[in-house]
Design a protein around this motif. Structure first.
Motif: not given
Length: 232
Positions: A129-140
């Motif tokens: 699971y960790l290999t396939r996923r990321s942490v995403a940051f989006s500023l709005y």
């Protein structure tokens, strides 16, 4: 390992820009804490991580169980706001471990101070699971008169946090990019810590506003520090 400097979807590899044919702005180097592999991991590397054979210098196998991710959001700088005066009503959204959390909205600014910690948790999580996923940051820009407008985004593989020293990235500047704009749209400073099964929570520390790396303010601060050291 091949390294890159991350600016959202823009990458600078060995001083050359990639995936940004219309890039007009020269991007300054970011701290070493933000440098990761230049490309997505291969299937073989992903399998190695999931099976515990290790990636790079680490031989640790990600254990299966409940994972917690702490994201301390300190501030943003040089935000390219969507308002006519260049300001923005800023809120940072973070996606990780199948959940989305956000900071409060800081109105009418180009340099919002957030000073918030966001928590994420997921049970029955493994190396695959960790290999396939990321942490995403989006500023709005949370404009109340219209739909919220994306200012810029950035993503980081979860395994980059898992294999970081003490599973922690401290005081990292993230350059946020917009898919339809060539220049960096904002810089966000964060710390991340992953708590794997069996880990103890470690203090990340808090930090106040500081100059963006490569900015005139950062150069002045560095010069002042050198002068102080010389005087001593």
């Amino acid at each position: 390992l091949g390294l890159r400097w991350l600016y959202g979807e823009l990458a600078v590899v060995r001083g050359e820009t990639h995936d940004a044919p219309n890039l007009k702005r020269t991007l300054a180097p970011l701290p070493a804490s933000m440098r990761v592999k230049s490309d997505k991991w291969s299937a073989a590397e992903a399998a190695a991580a999931a099976e515990g054979r290790g990636v790079g210098a680490s031989e640790e196998r990600p254990p299966t169980g409940e994972y917690t991710l702490l994201v301390y959001v300190a501030e943003a700088r040089d935000v390219q706001g969507r308002d006519a005066n260049g300001m923005a009503d800023c809120a940072l959204f973070v996606d990780a471990l199948d959940a989305t959390e956000r900071t409060r909205c800081v109105p009418s600014t180009r340099n919002p101070l957030f000073d918030q910690t966001l928590f994420f948790s997921r049970k029955e999580t493994d190396g695959a699971y960790l290999t396939r996923r990321s942490v995403a940051f989006s500023l709005y820009d949370m404009n109340t008169l219209a739909r919220k407008a994306l200012i810029g985004s950035f993503s980081l593989d979860l395994l980059e946090v898992f294999y970081a020293p003490e599973r922690t990235l401290r005081s990292a500047w993230l350059g946020l990019a917009h898919p339809h704009r060539s220049e960096v749209q904002a810089f966000v400073r964060v710390s991340l810590q992953m708590v794997a099964p069996g880990d103890a929570l470690r203090p990340m520390g808090r930090f106040g506003p500081s100059p963006v790396p490569g900015s005139p303010a950062a150069a002045r601060a560095s010069a002042a520090s050198v002068a102080s050291s010389t005087a001593a």
